[in-house]
Design a protein around this motif. Structure first.
Motif, PDB file in Angstrom:
ATOM      1  N   GLY A 172       0.805  -1.251  -0.101  1.00 25.28           N
ATOM      2  CA  GLY A 172      -0.035   0.064  -0.054  1.00 25.28           C
ATOM      3  C   GLY A 172       0.753   1.123  -0.062  1.00 25.28           C
ATOM      4  O   GLY A 172       2.114   1.152   0.245  1.00 25.28           O
ATOM      5  N   TYR A 173       0.284   2.354  -0.447  1.00 23.51           N
ATOM      6  CA  TYR A 173       0.924   3.676  -0.273  1.00 23.51           C
ATOM      7  C   TYR A 173      -0.158   4.728  -0.126  1.00 23.51           C
ATOM      8  O   TYR A 173      -1.156   4.677  -0.511  1.00 23.51           O
ATOM      9  CB  TYR A 173       1.479   3.945  -1.751  1.00 23.51           C
ATOM     10  N   THR A 194       7.317  -4.885  -8.458  1.00 24.78           N
ATOM     11  CA  THR A 194       7.147  -5.876  -9.656  1.00 24.78           C
ATOM     12  C   THR A 194       8.550  -6.345 -10.009  1.00 24.78           C
ATOM     13  O   THR A 194       8.567  -7.344 -10.772  1.00 24.78           O
ATOM     14  CB  THR A 194       6.297  -5.470 -10.617  1.00 24.78           C
ATOM     15  N   SER A 195       9.677  -5.648  -9.872  1.00 31.72           N
ATOM     16  CA  SER A 195      10.812  -6.256 -10.403  1.00 31.72           C
ATOM     17  C   SER A 195      11.493  -7.322  -9.862  1.00 31.72           C
ATOM     18  O   SER A 195      12.360  -7.978 -10.388  1.00 31.72           O
ATOM     19  CB  SER A 195      11.862  -5.165 -10.135  1.00 31.72           C
ATOM     20  N   VAL A 196      10.887  -7.671  -8.753  1.00 29.26           N
ATOM     21  CA  VAL A 196      11.215  -8.788  -7.825  1.00 29.26           C
ATOM     22  C   VAL A 196      10.039  -9.870  -7.698  1.00 29.26           C
ATOM     23  O   VAL A 196      10.205 -10.869  -7.293  1.00 29.26           O
ATOM     24  CB  VAL A 196      11.920  -8.694  -6.455  1.00 29.26           C
ATOM     25  N   LYS A 197       8.902  -9.246  -7.796  1.00 22.99           N
ATOM     26  CA  LYS A 197       7.761 -10.109  -7.603  1.00 22.99           C
ATOM     27  C   LYS A 197       6.755  -9.663  -8.848  1.00 22.99           C
ATOM     28  O   LYS A 197       5.769  -8.765  -8.514  1.00 22.99           O
ATOM     29  CB  LYS A 197       7.226 -10.201  -6.121  1.00 22.99           C
ATOM     30  N   ALA A 198       6.721 -10.405  -9.790  1.00 24.50           N
ATOM     31  CA  ALA A 198       5.643  -9.995 -11.088  1.00 24.50           C
ATOM     32  C   ALA A 198       4.286  -9.867 -10.569  1.00 24.50           C
ATOM     33  O   ALA A 198       3.627  -8.985 -11.044  1.00 24.50           O
ATOM     34  CB  ALA A 198       5.914 -10.995 -12.125  1.00 24.50           C
ATOM     35  N   ASP A 199       3.856 -10.576  -9.711  1.00 29.71           N
ATOM     36  CA  ASP A 199       2.373 -10.535  -9.187  1.00 29.71           C
ATOM     37  C   ASP A 199       2.228  -9.580  -7.907  1.00 29.71           C
ATOM     38  O   ASP A 199       0.900  -9.533  -7.634  1.00 29.71           O
ATOM     39  CB  ASP A 199       1.473 -11.961  -8.955  1.00 29.71           C
ATOM     40  N   ALA A 200       2.943  -8.872  -7.595  1.00 34.98           N
ATOM     41  CA  ALA A 200       2.767  -7.970  -6.580  1.00 34.98           C
ATOM     42  C   ALA A 200       1.959  -6.680  -6.974  1.00 34.98           C
ATOM     43  O   ALA A 200       1.893  -6.403  -8.043  1.00 34.98           O
ATOM     44  CB  ALA A 200       4.191  -7.334  -6.189  1.00 34.98           C
ATOM     45  N   THR A 201       0.979  -6.346  -5.971  1.00 35.09           N
ATOM     46  CA  THR A 201      -0.045  -5.350  -6.461  1.00 35.09           C
ATOM     47  C   THR A 201       0.434  -3.961  -5.448  1.00 35.09           C
ATOM     48  O   THR A 201       0.801  -4.253  -4.462  1.00 35.09           O
ATOM     49  CB  THR A 201      -1.372  -5.838  -6.208  1.00 35.09           C
ATOM     50  N   LEU A 202      -0.108  -2.924  -5.605  1.00 39.03           N
ATOM     51  CA  LEU A 202       0.088  -1.827  -4.998  1.00 39.03           C
ATOM     52  C   LEU A 202      -1.635  -0.969  -5.079  1.00 39.03           C
ATOM     53  O   LEU A 202      -1.949  -0.702  -5.935  1.00 39.03           O
ATOM     54  CB  LEU A 202       1.014  -0.638  -5.454  1.00 39.03           C
ATOM     55  N   ALA A 203      -1.945  -0.720  -3.791  1.00 40.04           N
ATOM     56  CA  ALA A 203      -3.299  -0.206  -3.414  1.00 40.04           C
ATOM     57  C   ALA A 203      -2.722   1.563  -3.106  1.00 40.04           C
ATOM     58  O   ALA A 203      -1.914   1.555  -2.013  1.00 40.04           O
ATOM     59  CB  ALA A 203      -3.936  -0.692  -2.163  1.00 40.04           C
ATOM     60  N   ALA A 204      -2.827   2.571  -4.032  1.00 43.90           N
ATOM     61  CA  ALA A 204      -2.521   3.857  -3.555  1.00 43.90           C
ATOM     62  C   ALA A 204      -3.845   4.621  -3.430  1.00 43.90           C
ATOM     63  O   ALA A 204      -4.687   4.644  -3.890  1.00 43.90           O
ATOM     64  CB  ALA A 204      -1.663   4.263  -4.947  1.00 43.90           C
ATOM     65  N   ALA A 205      -3.654   5.562  -2.402  1.00 43.83           N
ATOM     66  CA  ALA A 205      -4.628   6.451  -1.833  1.00 43.83           C
ATOM     67  C   ALA A 205      -3.928   7.666  -1.219  1.00 43.83           C
ATOM     68  O   ALA A 205      -2.771   7.806  -1.095  1.00 43.83           O
ATOM     69  CB  ALA A 205      -5.367   5.797  -0.666  1.00 43.83           C
ATOM     70  N   PHE A 206      -4.759   8.601  -1.216  1.00 44.29           N
ATOM     71  CA  PHE A 206      -4.166  10.007  -0.696  1.00 44.29           C
ATOM     72  C   PHE A 206      -5.302  10.403   0.334  1.00 44.29           C
ATOM     73  O   PHE A 206      -6.538  10.273   0.049  1.00 44.29           O
ATOM     74  CB  PHE A 206      -4.363  11.082  -1.734  1.00 44.29           C
TER      75      PHE A 206
END
Length: 354
Positions: A172-173, A194-206
């Motif tokens: 998350g961010y 994703t450079s080390v884990k192709a299926d990694a995901t990121l949830a971004a919010a402000f």
């Protein structure tokens, strides 16, 4: 002698009231001048002023800047004024009052002061103006320095590290406000992950604010409930709420921004994308004290002593054993990537599109 000011109009009313500025601008300016430079005080020449646009007590950027300015003042023997400008309507009045009084250096914070700097710096050519976290001014002004920070490079390392220590692969961010540099930070985290884990995901919010811990906690709680177990903060005082949310769970991690935040989450703040605004202020005011100082734009990145990605020593003592072991195991990969970025062999995209 350092003066910490909250009531700036000298009339017993907060200067941030627009009515006061419009109806009694002259009186307010006189009152402000008296509060900043009391009658009978020594001449203002040599005084360094910090005008901060976010509140102190953030365990981060503002507290760090105030502390380092005080440290440098003791070392160099100059006086300081520290002013909290809570309302954009007061910026020009505050800067003009300081300029009229002859302050030698004015330091202020973040993108929001850019227009006031552009308007007033030419009127006060003998004052040196420093904007911490600002874009280059075009055309450049000879008595203005703007400082930008390649924080996104540290965020890339955070994403890389987060993907390697996360059990879920869900990162998350949470930023304060969606601005181009912060958008780039979020994108860099995803690129690193994703450079080390192709299926990694990121949830971004402000959160919509750099000073809203309650909103930060609300967003972080939702992210953690969705399976995210590692959040990178980028929101100043709002970070406190993000850390509080992590403290309520198990094996939840936060990568924060300041060593002052270790105490907020000894077993949850695992790392920092450290942006030492205090050290940056110290560096730039020291430069401005020199007779040969020139304005311009300064970019600040990894390897400068201002931006870094570091593992929390407190977490290594108090964090969950399995996560501590994992963090130590993967850290050499982080150091290797950092060295490549500094050397220029690893290029991280600066992508501001979310």
């Amino acid at each position: 002698m350092t003066s910490f000011l909250s009531d700036l109009d000298g009339l017993g009313r907060p200067l941030s009231r627009r009515r006061l500025l419009k109806a009694a601008a002259g009186t307010a300016a006189a009152g402000l001048a008296t509060s900043l430079f009391p009658l009978g005080a020594s001449a203002a020449e040599g005084i360094v002023a910090l005008v901060h646009t976010q509140a102190a007590g953030d365990n981060g950027p503002v507290d760090s800047m105030i502390e380092k300015l005080g440290k440098l003042a003791k070392e160099k023997g100059f006086e300081t004024r520290v002013v909290y400008a809570a309302d954009p309507a007061t910026y020009e009045t505050i800067f003009r009052t300081l300029g009229d009084a002859g302050a030698s250096i004015i330091v202020s914070t973040f993108n929001e002061v850019a227009e006031a700097f552009k308007a007033l710096a030419p009127e006060y050519p003998n004052t040196k103006w420093i904007q911490l976290f600002g874009d280059p001014i075009e055309p450049a002004l000879p008595n203005v320095t703007t400082v930008s920070y390649d924080y996104y490079l540290g965020c890339y390392l955070s994403g890389l590290f987060g993907a390697l220590v996360s059990a879920s692969g869900k990162l998350g961010y949470i930023g304060g406000i969606s601005l181009p540099p912060l958008n780039a930070d979020a994108n860099a985290i995803k690129t690193g992950a994703t450079s080390v884990k192709a299926d990694a995901t990121l949830a971004a919010a402000f959160a919509g604010s750099f000073q809203d811990p309650a909103k930060g906690q609300e967003i972080a709680t939702q992210m953690y409930k969705s399976g995210v177990d590692y959040i990178q903060t980028d929101s100043a005082a709002t970070d406190a709420g993000i850390i509080a949310a992590a403290n309520e769970g198990k094996n939840l991690m936060v990568s924060a921004i300041s060593p002052a935040q270790y105490k907020l989450g000894p077993s949850t703040v695992i790392s920092l994308v450290s942006l030492d605004f205090g050290q940056s202020l110290y560096n730039e005011v020291t430069r401005a004290l020199a007779a040969d100082w020139k304005g311009g734009h300064i970019g600040t990145g990894l390897g400068t002593g201002v931006i870094d990605f570091v593992l929390s020593p407190v977490f290594l003592e108090k964090g969950p054993e399995a996560l501590v072991t994992k963090a130590k195991e993967v850290w050499p990969k982080i150091e290797a990537a950092k060295a490549e970025i500094i050397a220029g062999t690893l290029k991280v995209p600066f992508n501001t599109n979310l």
